[in-house]
Design a protein around this motif. Sequence first.
Motif, short mmCIF file in Angstrom:
data_model
loop_
_atom_site.label_atom_id
_atom_site.label_comp_id
_atom_site.label_asym_id
_atom_site.label_seq_id
_atom_site.Cartn_x
_atom_site.Cartn_y
_atom_site.Cartn_z
N UNK A 139 0.85 -1.19 0.00
CA UNK A 139 0.00 0.00 0.00
C UNK A 139 0.89 1.23 0.00
N UNK A 140 0.27 2.40 -0.10
CA UNK A 140 0.98 3.67 0.02
C UNK A 140 0.35 4.47 1.13
N UNK A 141 1.14 5.35 1.71
CA UNK A 141 0.67 6.09 2.89
C UNK A 141 -0.39 7.12 2.53
N UNK A 142 -0.25 7.76 1.38
CA UNK A 142 -1.14 8.87 1.03
C UNK A 142 -1.88 8.65 -0.30
N UNK A 143 -2.00 7.40 -0.70
CA UNK A 143 -2.69 7.10 -1.95
C UNK A 143 -3.77 6.05 -1.70
#
Length: 419
Positions: free
Chosen positions: A394-398
């Motif tokens: 996953x991504x932190x801000x996406x």
Amino acid sequence: MGYIPQASLENLKKYSYKGLDKSLLSKYVLNPFWTWFVTLWPLSIAPNTITLTGLMIVIINFATMLYYDPVYLTEKGGAVGPPQWLFFTWAVGLFLYQSLDAIDGKQARRTGMAGPLGEMFDHGCDALNTTLECLLTSYALNLGRSWWTIAAQIATLANFYLTTWEEYHTGILYLGVFSGPVEGIIMIVIIYICTGLFGPSFWDQRILTIAKLEHDPRFKNIPNVGLNEALMVFAGFGLALNIMNSYHNVRQASKRSGKSPLQALLLLLPFVVSAAIQVLWLSHPEFNHSAIINSATFVPFVGAWGLQFAHQVGRMILAHVTSTPFPRWDWIWIWSVLGAVDANLPHILGCPPIIQTSHKNTTIFVWLTLVVSFVTYARFCYLVINDITNYLGIACFTVRKRDEKGVWRHKDVPNGKQS
């Protein structure tokens, strides 16, 4: 080579957030507002973005305090006073912070991004906000640089530590009928509004004087304390109540799991030790020529303390989501131990300090402590976020997207790696 061991990373998939909020204010007033408020946010916005936005608002509030009262950070006098309208912006900013902090979890469930990363990120921002709001609230109450502000810092950090300690042992984030994240924040919002209306000196008024009871013989044995001091005493009683409630919950959880409640209770000592280190450093300004508590170094000192605390509880939360042992020691304390020992060398060895030999040297050392604390916490955040996002894909801000089969996939992860 990552920060989190591979075996601990595997526990992330087993983590599931559990919370219990008993607040009537939250249930009947705030939660209906939050449920509506989250619908204003597009599903393309990641929950961590909402969390970070809330923290940035608080940082802006803090920056305005320093901008409108630069003497507070540059000279001994301090507290020249910003315009009173500024306190209304603090009230709005804090209420927005609370609202954004409350809806990030709702947004996570809307977007299918609920998980350990959000827990870590949310609590990390809350830990930073705790110290910033302590300084802002003490300023609004006209306490400024004083031992009352230090007492407020200890009380607020203790409440946060207790909640994290309780969640580690029970697996549940408890918010009582009166809790800091709900009623506590609303109280501070009201304080900011009152300060905006009447000015910081309003809080210096004596309770018995206001009630016109200072000459009444029935109240002669009751201290005629200021409104600000009375609020600090009230906060102390609130802390005592939280300690009892948290220990009760941990004791019950320990009994159910067959563990010793005493062992869990001993894990409160790391906070006591860390707070004692900071107090010892502050307690003898006459020997280290610093007068930290009365000088411009007070703000960076408390800031460094807050960053070290954020690192401490960040490791506690990481231990919770990865099911690893509770952290008993934090190496960043060594820096503050050095400052405390150096300041107390006249008591310990009967010799003058080695590092803090002048006000200038003390100032440099305190600011250096702030920088080291910031870099240490920033490094911790980067490495932990990097490990979790890489492992879970996953991504932190996406925000992730659903594929044609309805499975959540991250749009930026190669080959559509699932979380």
